[in-house]
Every structure is written in structure tokens, then in C-alpha cells.
Write a protein that holds these residues in place. Structure first.
Motif, PDB file in Angstrom:
ATOM      1  N   LEU A 274     -11.948 -23.055 -74.267  1.00 20.72           N
ATOM      2  CA  LEU A 274     -11.572 -22.004 -75.214  1.00 20.72           C
ATOM      3  C   LEU A 274     -10.063 -21.798 -75.243  1.00 20.72           C
ATOM      4  N   ALA A 275      -9.425 -21.960 -74.096  1.00 18.05           N
ATOM      5  CA  ALA A 275      -7.973 -21.753 -74.041  1.00 18.05           C
ATOM      6  C   ALA A 275      -7.210 -22.846 -74.773  1.00 18.05           C
ATOM      7  N   SER A 276      -7.853 -24.012 -75.000  1.00 21.49           N
ATOM      8  CA  SER A 276      -7.156 -25.116 -75.676  1.00 21.49           C
ATOM      9  C   SER A 276      -7.151 -24.959 -77.184  1.00 21.49           C
ATOM     10  N   LEU A 277      -7.922 -24.024 -77.722  1.00 21.93           N
ATOM     11  CA  LEU A 277      -7.984 -23.812 -79.164  1.00 21.93           C
ATOM     12  C   LEU A 277      -6.864 -22.874 -79.596  1.00 21.93           C
ATOM     13  N   THR A 278      -6.239 -23.218 -80.700  1.00 26.19           N
ATOM     14  CA  THR A 278      -5.173 -22.389 -81.265  1.00 26.19           C
ATOM     15  C   THR A 278      -5.683 -21.729 -82.535  1.00 26.19           C
ATOM     16  N   VAL A 279      -5.617 -20.418 -82.579  1.00 27.77           N
ATOM     17  CA  VAL A 279      -6.090 -19.733 -83.772  1.00 27.77           C
ATOM     18  C   VAL A 279      -5.142 -20.044 -84.934  1.00 27.77           C
ATOM     19  N   PRO A 280      -5.654 -20.410 -86.118  1.00 27.05           N
ATOM     20  CA  PRO A 280      -4.778 -20.707 -87.268  1.00 27.05           C
ATOM     21  C   PRO A 280      -3.879 -19.526 -87.609  1.00 27.05           C
ATOM     22  N   SER A 281      -2.610 -19.806 -87.778  1.00 23.02           N
ATOM     23  CA  SER A 281      -1.643 -18.730 -88.033  1.00 23.02           C
ATOM     24  C   SER A 281      -1.572 -18.354 -89.505  1.00 23.02           C
ATOM     25  N   ASP A 282      -1.778 -19.306 -90.407  1.00 19.42           N
ATOM     26  CA  ASP A 282      -1.726 -19.042 -91.850  1.00 19.42           C
ATOM     27  C   ASP A 282      -3.127 -19.186 -92.432  1.00 19.42           C
ATOM     28  N   VAL A 283      -3.596 -18.115 -93.036  1.00 20.00           N
ATOM     29  CA  VAL A 283      -4.945 -18.101 -93.603  1.00 20.00           C
ATOM     30  C   VAL A 283      -4.838 -17.836 -95.097  1.00 20.00           C
ATOM     31  N   PRO A 284      -5.347 -18.750 -95.948  1.00 21.68           N
ATOM     32  CA  PRO A 284      -5.243 -18.522 -97.399  1.00 21.68           C
ATOM     33  C   PRO A 284      -6.229 -17.456 -97.871  1.00 21.68           C
ATOM     34  N   VAL A 285      -5.768 -16.635 -98.784  1.00 20.47           N
ATOM     35  CA  VAL A 285      -6.624 -15.642 -99.437  1.00 20.47           C
ATOM     36  C   VAL A 285      -6.592 -15.959-100.928  1.00 20.47           C
ATOM     37  N   VAL A 286      -7.609 -16.643-101.413  1.00 17.95           N
ATOM     38  CA  VAL A 286      -7.668 -17.061-102.808  1.00 17.95           C
ATOM     39  C   VAL A 286      -7.825 -15.836-103.708  1.00 17.95           C
ATOM     40  N   LEU A 287      -7.148 -15.847-104.833  1.00 17.87           N
ATOM     41  CA  LEU A 287      -7.285 -14.748-105.784  1.00 17.87           C
ATOM     42  C   LEU A 287      -8.723 -14.669-106.296  1.00 17.87           C
ATOM     43  N   PRO A 288      -9.196 -13.451-106.574  1.00 17.30           N
ATOM     44  CA  PRO A 288     -10.576 -13.327-107.073  1.00 17.30           C
ATOM     45  C   PRO A 288     -10.846 -14.162-108.321  1.00 17.30           C
ATOM     46  N   SER A 289      -9.859 -14.275-109.207  1.00 16.36           N
ATOM     47  CA  SER A 289     -10.068 -15.060-110.421  1.00 16.36           C
ATOM     48  C   SER A 289     -10.229 -16.542-110.121  1.00 16.36           C
ATOM     49  N   SER A 450     -14.122  -8.907 -72.024  1.00 14.51           N
ATOM     50  CA  SER A 450     -13.854  -8.326 -73.344  1.00 14.51           C
ATOM     51  C   SER A 450     -12.859  -9.174 -74.113  1.00 14.51           C
ATOM     52  N   THR A 451     -11.865  -9.729 -73.424  1.00 14.59           N
ATOM     53  CA  THR A 451     -10.878 -10.574 -74.097  1.00 14.59           C
ATOM     54  C   THR A 451     -11.514 -11.851 -74.607  1.00 14.59           C
ATOM     55  N   ILE A 452     -12.403 -12.448 -73.815  1.00 18.05           N
ATOM     56  CA  ILE A 452     -13.074 -13.684 -74.239  1.00 18.05           C
ATOM     57  C   ILE A 452     -13.900 -13.423 -75.493  1.00 18.05           C
ATOM     58  N   ARG A 453     -14.644 -12.334 -75.491  1.00 16.37           N
ATOM     59  CA  ARG A 453     -15.489 -12.021 -76.656  1.00 16.37           C
ATOM     60  C   ARG A 453     -14.629 -11.763 -77.895  1.00 16.37           C
ATOM     61  N   ALA A 454     -13.547 -11.009 -77.727  1.00 19.31           N
ATOM     62  CA  ALA A 454     -12.697 -10.706 -78.883  1.00 19.31           C
ATOM     63  C   ALA A 454     -11.984 -11.959 -79.382  1.00 19.31           C
ATOM     64  N   SER A 455     -11.547 -12.812 -78.483  1.00 22.03           N
ATOM     65  CA  SER A 455     -10.855 -14.036 -78.895  1.00 22.03           C
ATOM     66  C   SER A 455     -11.792 -14.974 -79.643  1.00 22.03           C
ATOM     67  N   SER A 456     -13.006 -15.155 -79.130  1.00 19.59           N
ATOM     68  CA  SER A 456     -13.962 -16.037 -79.822  1.00 19.59           C
ATOM     69  C   SER A 456     -14.377 -15.457 -81.155  1.00 19.59           C
ATOM     70  N   ALA A 457     -14.476 -14.115 -81.230  1.00 21.24           N
ATOM     71  CA  ALA A 457     -14.834 -13.484 -82.508  1.00 21.24           C
ATOM     72  C   ALA A 457     -13.748 -13.732 -83.546  1.00 21.24           C
ATOM     73  N   ARG A 458     -12.474 -13.644 -83.146  1.00 22.26           N
ATOM     74  CA  ARG A 458     -11.395 -13.884 -84.102  1.00 22.26           C
ATOM     75  C   ARG A 458     -11.397 -15.334 -84.573  1.00 22.26           C
ATOM     76  N   MET A 459     -11.636 -16.282 -83.661  1.00 22.82           N
ATOM     77  CA  MET A 459     -11.663 -17.684 -84.060  1.00 22.82           C
ATOM     78  C   MET A 459     -12.864 -17.982 -84.962  1.00 22.82           C
ATOM     79  N   SER A 460     -14.015 -17.414 -84.649  1.00 24.15           N
ATOM     80  CA  SER A 460     -15.207 -17.651 -85.468  1.00 24.15           C
ATOM     81  C   SER A 460     -15.069 -17.016 -86.845  1.00 24.15           C
ATOM     82  N   ASP A 461     -14.550 -15.796 -86.900  1.00 22.50           N
ATOM     83  CA  ASP A 461     -14.374 -15.140 -88.194  1.00 22.50           C
ATOM     84  C   ASP A 461     -13.308 -15.829 -89.034  1.00 22.50           C
TER      85      ASP A 461
END
Length: 488
Positions: A274-289, A450-461
């Protein structure tokens, strides 16, 4: 009847007329932002990293590579290549396209068949004119041609409907491919997080057992009460009872990942670190249209809408005349010389015109049913778009709260770690008893859980958000081929 004849004459004069809706999707509201509150530019910093939400950006192909894990990349590539579900869906799509080609060829082009017949028969004769029975041979060879004119577009509408259904199946395959990639990523992250939780929980159980043994010794020496000893034993047993459930969940997750990869459960891949995974820093948010064009579930609903619209045209065209031509030519005779000579020439030419007059109201009922089905498809399209907006809004909200929860958990974990290190140093100096250091380490380990659960939740979401945005998982050329209508 007069109105129908007048409409028939007008359509024949103009060559063709629209007998059904155009199949365009209804106009949808374009919200300023997905959720109740406007989208933030970036999340809070957690574990030294903040995520920036790039509003208006395009979906990212092969987004899982942003986790910077070669092992994760290999798992996703293997799943996309070896999944039986994807292979079956791809073959079904190939079959559907071939069925479409067959229908187009049989409905828009004439059919030509060749046949031959050679029989020997015994029939009754006329006693007054000859023998009572007659035995003779019959030789016939013919080429037959048939063609039905598509005067009112019934065949073209039917072909357009089937083509839209093929497109819908292609978009569903695309959605399944994207979902598979997201499921592999979230499954691998979940297995890694559960593995880490098991390691931490095992250490907590070991510390709790040390506390229980220490309490038993102190009770035997009279320096601890029986209640204190029983409480320590109860705490150790309660922590140990958590391990079987965690291990069962961990194994089930590993088995699920193995099946997603096309493997048997006994060949589940090794867990990621789990520590070797890097959470993506830039996440695209496509316009609703633009989301209407990037999500395959919305595109599939659009294709279903077009298929239903074409079916209205099919049901309407069935109310009008149908014209067919047939012709045949060949040779025939009671013996081969006669059949092959000019005297054995056979031919026929014919035309048939039919106009429905009375079918017990069946044709009109079929047309009303097609219209109702089309109207239902319109509402289903609206619901699909609204559900997509909701999916994105929920995922964005979860990702923001995940970062906040991880920031608090990480802060608590670092404070507890420093406190545990201080307690261990004081034990080495003899300032406090060892059980005090164990208690401090237990606090740190609970904060670490708690940190492990929160970190995995952020990566999964984060993976869920990439999927919600309609991020492609294959080459653009393949996606274009999959989503292209076969009938223009």
C-alpha cells in the motif's frame, strides 16, 4: 381510408417520408456544478499530497498508471486481456454485427437462388385414353430472383434499429471494460489495505497478550486486582476475535481479484504494498455537458433511444403497401434431351402488391406500442443522465471527505507515533514500566489502522471518480471502432 390513401400517394410522390421520431436525445439540464456546493480547486493535504480537481479537463486514458505501480499496471493489463467476461461480450458483439450485415443484405438487395429437380413418378392415367398408370421422369433446373421494394422505409428503419442495438451493445462492452479496470484497481487496493490492517492487528493482539500475561503475574504477586487481570484478558481476546473476520475479508478480496484477472482463486496475485502506491495528484472533472459524450452508459442509452425511434418507423411502414417482384428462368422436360433443348425453356415474371386493410387493429396497436416504448426510452435516457450526474457528485464528495479524514488520521498517527517513541525511550531509561510503553504503542497502532482505512478509501474513490468521468481504458482507435454505427 381516404386519409391513408392520400398519405400513401404523398409518400410515393416524395419518394420517402419520416414515419418515426428522429431519435435525438432530449435536452438535459446543464448544472453549474455536480454537487450541492461548488467544486473546490484542490483537496486538503493528506500524507503530504493534495489532489487538484481540474474542472473542464478531458478524461485520462489508462488512468491507473497514475498510481505509479508497475505491479498494478500489470494486473490491469492482464485483466483486460484475459477476462472471460470481456471475451464473451466481445464475441457477442462480433455476432451481433454479423447478424446486422445479414439483415442488411437480405432486406436491401435482391435474392437469387438456383435449384434443380430430378424425379421419377408413377401417376394414374385415363383408362379410356391409354394405360391406367403412367410412369415418367421429370427434370427441372431454374434460377429464381426475388426483390421487395422498400417503398416506405420499413427495411431501412429495421436496419437502423438493429444497427443502434449493435451500437448499444458496443457501448455496454466499453462500459464493462472500464468497470473491469476500476474493479481490479479497487480490489488490489482493498487487498493491500486489508493485508496491512491484519499486520497491525496482529501486533495489537501480541501487545494485548503481553498485557494479559503481565496482569496475570502482577495478580499472582498481589500487585494487581482480579478485575484488572480479567479486563486485560478480555481485551486480548476481543482483539484476537477481529483477526478471523479480517482474514476472511482479505482472502475473499484476493479471490475476487484473481477471477477478475481470469485466474482461478488459488492463483490469486500477491498483494501490493500500500505504501508503494501514489495517489494521483491531478484528477479531471469533466464538464456536465461533455459527460454525455464520455460515459458509455449514457451513450448506450442514446443508442437504445435511436433503436426505439426506428421501431416506430417500422411499425408505421407496415400500415402502407408492399411491392415485390419475382422472376425465374430455367429448363425442364420429361427427359434430358427435351429439358436441354429450346422446347424445355421455362420462365416466369410476376409482381405482387399488398395493402393492409383489416388486421383486427393489430398493426395500429403495434404502432402505439412502439411509440410508448420510444417514450419510455426517452425517460430512461433522462434517468441515466441524472444517475450519472449523481454518481459523479457522490464520488467527488467522497473524495473530498476522504482527504479530510486522512489528514486528521495521519496527524493523529504521527502524534501517536512520536508519543510511542518517547515512551519506549523512557522505558529504556527506567522512567516508566514496560506496560506503559505497550499502551502507548497500542494507541499508535489504532491510529495507524484509521490511517490505513482512510488512505485506501481515498485511493479507491479516486479510481471510482476516474471511472465516473468515463475515462477510456483502450486505444482511441479501438473505442472509435466500437462506438461507430454500422449503418449510416
Amino acid at each position: 381510408m381516404n386519409r391513408r390513401l392520400l398519405m400513401t400517394f404523398a409518400c410515393m410522390t416524395l419518394g420517402a417520408c419520416a414515419l418515426g421520431p428522429d431519435g435525438k436525445p432530449p435536452a438535459m439540464p446543464q448544472p453549474a456544478h455536480y454537487g450541492v456546493t461548488p467544486q473546490t480547486e484542490a483537496s486538503v493535504t493528506a500524507e503530504g499530497a493534495a489532489q487538484r480537481f481540474d474542472v473542464g479537463a478531458k478524461p485520462v486514458p489508462e488512468w491507473w498508471k497514475l498510481y505509479r505501480s508497475d505491479a498494478l499496471n500489470a494486473l490491469v493489463d492482464e485483466g483486460l486481456r484475459a477476462s472471460p467476461n470481456l471475451a464473451a461480450a466481445d464475441k457477442s458483439l462480433v455476432a451481433a454485427r454479423e447478424q446486422l450485415r445479414a439483415q442488411v443484405g437480405s432486406s436491401l438487395l435482391p435474392s437469387i437462388d438456383a435449384g434443380g429437380q430430378a424425379t421419377r413418378q408413377r401417376g394414374l392415367g385415363i383408362p379410356e385414353a391409354g394405360p391406367p398408370t403412367v410412369v415418367y421422369n421429370l427434370f427441372v433446373g431454374q434460377i429464381q430472383a426475388n426483390y421487395t421494394f422498400d417503398l416506405f422505409g420499413a427495411a431501412r428503419y429495421a436496419n437502423a434499429s438493429l444497427a443502434a442495438q449493435v451500437d448499444q451493445q458496443a457501448f455496454q462492452l466499453d462500459a464493462a471494460r472500464r468497470a473491469l479496470a476500476a474493479n481490479i484497481v479497487t480490489g488490489a487496493i482493498g487487498a493491500a489495505a486489508l493485508h496491512a490492517q491484519i499486520d497491525v492487528t496482529e501486533r495489537l493482539v501480541a501487545l494485548a497478550n503481553d498485557d494479559a500475561h503481565d496482569a496475570e503475574r502482577r495478580y499472582a504477586l498481589g500487585s494487581a486486582s482480579r478485575t484488572e487481570m480479567l479486563g486485560a484478558q478480555q481485551n486480548a481476546a476481543a482483539l484476537a476475535s477481529q483477526l478471523p473476520g479480517l482474514r476472511a475479508q482479505w482472502l475473499a478480496t484476493r479471490h475476487a481479484v484473481a477471477v477478475l484477472l481470469g485466474r482461478t482463486p488459488d492463483r490469486a496475485p500477491d498483494d501490493l504494498d500500500l505504501a508503494s502506491l501514489t495517489v494521483p495528484s491531478d484528477v479531471p472533472v469533466v464538464l456536465p455537458s461533455e459527460l454525455l459524450q464520455t460515459r458509455p452508459d449514457i451513450q448506450a442509452a442514446d443508442a437504445a433511444l435511436k433503436a426505439a425511434a426506428a421501431q416506430v418507423g417500422v411499425a408505421t411502414a407496415q400500415l402502407y403497401p408492399s411491392l415485390s417482384l419475382s422472376a425465374s428462368m430455367g429448363k425442364g422436360g420429361f427427359n434430358w434431351p427435351t429439358a436441354l433443348s429450346g422446347a424445355g425453356a421455362l420462365w416466369s415474371v410476376g409482381a405482387s402488391l399488398s395493402q393492409p386493410i383489416f388486421h383486427g387493429g393489430a398493426l395500429l396497436a403495434q404502432r402505439r406500442a412502439a411509440i410508448a416504448t420510444y417514450e419510455a426510452s426517452v425517460e430512461q435516457y433522462r434517468q441515466t443522465v441524472l444517475a450519472a450526474f449523481q454518481n459523479v457528485a457522490n464520488t467527488l464528495a467522497s473524495l473530498e471527505t476522504d482527504s479530510e479524514a486522512l489528514a486528521f488520521a495521519d496527524s493523529a498517527s504521527r502524534a501517536a507515533r512520536d508519543a510511542s517513541a518517547d515512551a519506549a525511550a523512557r522505558v529504556r531509561l527506567g522512567a516508566i514500566p514496560p506496560r506503559a510503553a505497550r499502551g502507548s504503542e497500542q494507541q499508535y497502532l489504532n491510529a495507524r489502522l484509521s490511517t490505513i482505512r482512510a488512505s485506501s478509501a481515498r485511493m479507491s474513490d479516486t479510481a471510482a471518480l476516474f471511472q465516473a468521468m468515463g475515462s477510456p481504458v483502450v486505444s482511441a482507435a479501438h473505442l472509435s471502432k466500437s462506438g461507430e454505427s454500422t449503418i449510416k
